[in-house]
Design a protein around this motif. Structure first.
Motif, PDB file in Angstrom:
ATOM      1  N   ASP A 121      38.643  38.484  28.870  1.00 32.47           N
ATOM      2  CA  ASP A 121      38.478  37.132  28.328  1.00 32.47           C
ATOM      3  C   ASP A 121      37.562  37.146  27.113  1.00 32.47           C
ATOM      4  OD1 ASP A 121      38.795  34.122  28.674  1.00 32.47           O
ATOM      5  OD2 ASP A 121      36.617  34.312  28.800  1.00 32.47           O
ATOM      6  N   ARG A 122      36.505  37.950  27.157  1.00 32.29           N
ATOM      7  CA  ARG A 122      35.597  38.060  26.013  1.00 32.29           C
ATOM      8  C   ARG A 122      36.328  38.604  24.795  1.00 32.29           C
ATOM      9  NH1 ARG A 122      33.411  38.184  22.072  1.00 32.29           N
ATOM     10  NH2 ARG A 122      31.211  38.496  21.498  1.00 32.29           N
ATOM     11  N   LEU A 123      37.349  39.416  25.020  1.00 32.19           N
ATOM     12  CA  LEU A 123      38.146  39.990  23.936  1.00 32.19           C
ATOM     13  C   LEU A 123      39.313  39.098  23.533  1.00 32.19           C
ATOM     14  CD1 LEU A 123      38.287  43.651  25.276  1.00 32.19           C
ATOM     15  CD2 LEU A 123      36.882  42.820  23.378  1.00 32.19           C
ATOM     16  N   GLY A 124      39.463  37.965  24.215  1.00 29.58           N
ATOM     17  CA  GLY A 124      40.569  37.073  23.906  1.00 29.58           C
ATOM     18  C   GLY A 124      41.896  37.533  24.454  1.00 29.58           C
ATOM     19  N   ILE A 125      41.866  38.333  25.508  1.00 30.20           N
ATOM     20  CA  ILE A 125      43.080  38.887  26.106  1.00 30.20           C
ATOM     21  C   ILE A 125      43.288  38.292  27.486  1.00 30.20           C
ATOM     22  CG2 ILE A 125      44.174  40.986  27.003  1.00 30.20           C
ATOM     23  CD1 ILE A 125      42.774  42.565  24.855  1.00 30.20           C
ATOM     24  N   GLN A 126      44.518  37.922  27.788  1.00 29.61           N
ATOM     25  CA  GLN A 126      44.887  37.502  29.134  1.00 29.61           C
ATOM     26  C   GLN A 126      45.775  38.562  29.763  1.00 29.61           C
ATOM     27  OE1 GLN A 126      46.694  33.575  28.462  1.00 29.61           O
ATOM     28  NE2 GLN A 126      44.956  32.691  29.550  1.00 29.61           N
ATOM     29  N   ARG A 127      45.601  38.752  31.063  1.00 27.15           N
ATOM     30  CA  ARG A 127      46.422  39.699  31.818  1.00 27.15           C
ATOM     31  C   ARG A 127      47.436  38.902  32.629  1.00 27.15           C
ATOM     32  NH1 ARG A 127      42.888  43.726  35.187  1.00 27.15           N
ATOM     33  NH2 ARG A 127      42.686  41.919  36.544  1.00 27.15           N
ATOM     34  N   ILE A 128      48.711  39.212  32.457  1.00 26.04           N
ATOM     35  CA  ILE A 128      49.747  38.446  33.129  1.00 26.04           C
ATOM     36  C   ILE A 128      50.634  39.367  33.961  1.00 26.04           C
ATOM     37  CG2 ILE A 128      49.760  36.652  31.366  1.00 26.04           C
ATOM     38  CD1 ILE A 128      52.180  37.914  30.120  1.00 26.04           C
ATOM     39  N   ASP A 129      51.384  38.761  34.871  1.00 24.83           N
ATOM     40  CA  ASP A 129      52.270  39.505  35.768  1.00 24.83           C
ATOM     41  C   ASP A 129      53.391  40.125  34.950  1.00 24.83           C
ATOM     42  OD1 ASP A 129      53.951  40.481  37.684  1.00 24.83           O
ATOM     43  OD2 ASP A 129      54.023  38.641  38.873  1.00 24.83           O
ATOM     44  N   TYR A 190      46.374  47.541  23.218  1.00 30.23           N
ATOM     45  CA  TYR A 190      45.844  46.810  22.072  1.00 30.23           C
ATOM     46  C   TYR A 190      44.649  47.551  21.491  1.00 30.23           C
ATOM     47  CZ  TYR A 190      48.657  42.628  22.849  1.00 30.23           C
ATOM     48  OH  TYR A 190      49.705  41.754  22.967  1.00 30.23           O
ATOM     49  N   ASP A 191      44.513  47.447  20.195  1.00 29.72           N
ATOM     50  CA  ASP A 191      43.383  48.020  19.464  1.00 29.72           C
ATOM     51  C   ASP A 191      42.592  46.838  18.900  1.00 29.72           C
ATOM     52  OD1 ASP A 191      41.610  49.277  17.801  1.00 29.72           O
ATOM     53  OD2 ASP A 191      43.101  50.417  16.672  1.00 29.72           O
ATOM     54  N   MET A 192      41.435  46.552  19.503  1.00 31.14           N
ATOM     55  CA  MET A 192      40.663  45.357  19.168  1.00 31.14           C
ATOM     56  C   MET A 192      39.390  45.745  18.419  1.00 31.14           C
ATOM     57  SD  MET A 192      42.633  43.190  20.814  1.00 31.14           S
ATOM     58  CE  MET A 192      41.670  41.676  20.826  1.00 31.14           C
ATOM     59  N   ARG A 193      39.148  45.108  17.316  1.00 26.56           N
ATOM     60  CA  ARG A 193      37.898  45.306  16.589  1.00 26.56           C
ATOM     61  C   ARG A 193      36.959  44.148  16.884  1.00 26.56           C
ATOM     62  NH1 ARG A 193      37.529  49.441  13.385  1.00 26.56           N
ATOM     63  NH2 ARG A 193      39.419  50.518  12.699  1.00 26.56           N
ATOM     64  N   LYS A 198      34.814  48.894  18.344  1.00 28.49           N
ATOM     65  CA  LYS A 198      36.227  48.857  18.687  1.00 28.49           C
ATOM     66  C   LYS A 198      36.402  48.959  20.192  1.00 28.49           C
ATOM     67  CE  LYS A 198      39.160  51.186  16.277  1.00 28.49           C
ATOM     68  NZ  LYS A 198      40.357  51.888  15.721  1.00 28.49           N
ATOM     69  N   VAL A 199      37.442  48.262  20.697  1.00 25.29           N
ATOM     70  CA  VAL A 199      37.853  48.387  22.095  1.00 25.29           C
ATOM     71  C   VAL A 199      39.345  48.669  22.123  1.00 25.29           C
ATOM     72  CG1 VAL A 199      37.941  47.332  24.372  1.00 25.29           C
ATOM     73  CG2 VAL A 199      36.082  46.729  22.803  1.00 25.29           C
ATOM     74  N   ILE A 200      39.731  49.783  22.736  1.00 23.71           N
ATOM     75  CA  ILE A 200      41.135  50.079  22.999  1.00 23.71           C
ATOM     76  C   ILE A 200      41.416  49.638  24.432  1.00 23.71           C
ATOM     77  CG2 ILE A 200      42.894  51.859  23.180  1.00 23.71           C
ATOM     78  CD1 ILE A 200      41.937  51.900  20.393  1.00 23.71           C
ATOM     79  N   VAL A 201      42.382  48.743  24.606  1.00 26.71           N
ATOM     80  CA  VAL A 201      42.688  48.195  25.931  1.00 26.71           C
ATOM     81  C   VAL A 201      44.046  48.706  26.384  1.00 26.71           C
ATOM     82  CG1 VAL A 201      42.926  46.111  27.323  1.00 26.71           C
ATOM     83  CG2 VAL A 201      41.357  46.122  25.371  1.00 26.71           C
ATOM     84  N   LEU A 202      44.086  49.339  27.557  1.00 30.13           N
ATOM     85  CA  LEU A 202      45.314  49.829  28.166  1.00 30.13           C
ATOM     86  C   LEU A 202      45.590  48.991  29.409  1.00 30.13           C
ATOM     87  CD1 LEU A 202      44.515  53.675  28.217  1.00 30.13           C
ATOM     88  CD2 LEU A 202      45.377  52.327  26.303  1.00 30.13           C
TER      89      LEU A 202
END
Length: 217
Positions: A121-129, A190-193, A198-202
């Motif tokens: 959430d802090r990165l602006g990402i939602q996890r969905i089914d 995603y590759d988030m700056r 940087k945060v790489i999210v898998l």
């Protein structure tokens, strides 16, 4: 070369596995010795299909060895540190991680169904089914193994032709994914700056387990 190998070559990794208090890091001063790390899912000592022992061996061969320790003081991290968080079972301090990244730190978060919702959430990402997401290609026609053929250019994708996920989650945010599903604004990687870091999210912690390291790229 696999996407995992490529990132290990890019930077030195460190890792938190909070359910086993398993942390891989490069600065012993930031950690303490503790109990054995165990031999269950995602354990760095587990040589079976569901462990991370081959990830440690791969990092060693690439010249960036991982150092398992029992605990990690996030406040002791410096911008030169590299942190890999694999399937956390307790929520990671998103404020401490954000400060670390803003100052120039690098994080890889590999999580599908663990306790990373607040950090995402802090990165602006939602996890969905993932079952709600359109994606046609499947490895061996198995529903739980979506297959991705990278399009476009990204440093993580150099030499990568196919990536197979293992019962992953789907991630959604503004901006393009490094590995997108067929559906718009939904991705696996995603590759988030964030400021200087940087945060790489898998969206799949299983990409790093012993069995999956040998599947496709």
């Amino acid at each position: 070369m696999s996407v995992v190998s490529r990132y290990i070559m890019m930077c030195v990794w460190m890792c938190i596995k909070t359910c086993l208090a398993c942390v891989l890091m490069t600065l012993p001063a930031a950690a303490q010795e503790g109990a054995p790390l165990g031999d269950g899912d995602y354990s760095t000592e587990n040589p079976r299909w569901n462990g991370l022992s081959q990830l440690l061996a791969l990092a060693e061969r690439q010249g960036t060895p991982l150092q398992p320790v029992a605990t990690l003081d996030l406040a002791a991290l410096t911008p030169q540190d590299r942190l890999l968080i694999v399937y956390p079972t307790q929520e990671v301090d998103r404020r401490a991680i954000a400060r670390f990244v803003i100052d120039g730190g690098r994080v890889v978060l590999a999580d599908d169904f663990g306790a990373s919702v607040e950090l995402l959430d802090r990165l602006g990402i939602q996890r969905i089914d993932v079952e709600r997401v359109k994606h046609e290609e499947r490895y061996l026609n198995r529903p739980g193994l979506p297959l991705f053929r990278p399009q476009g250019r990204h440093r993580l994708l150099e030499g990568v032709e196919e990536v197979v996920a293992n019962h992953p989650a789907a991630l959604t945010t503004q901006g393009g994914a490094v590995l997108p599903y067929d559906e718009d604004n939904v991705g696996l990687v995603y590759d988030m700056r964030l400021a200087r870091g940087k945060v790489i999210v898998l969206g799949d912690s299983s990409l790093l387990i012993n069995h999956m390291l040998g599947v496709a790229d």
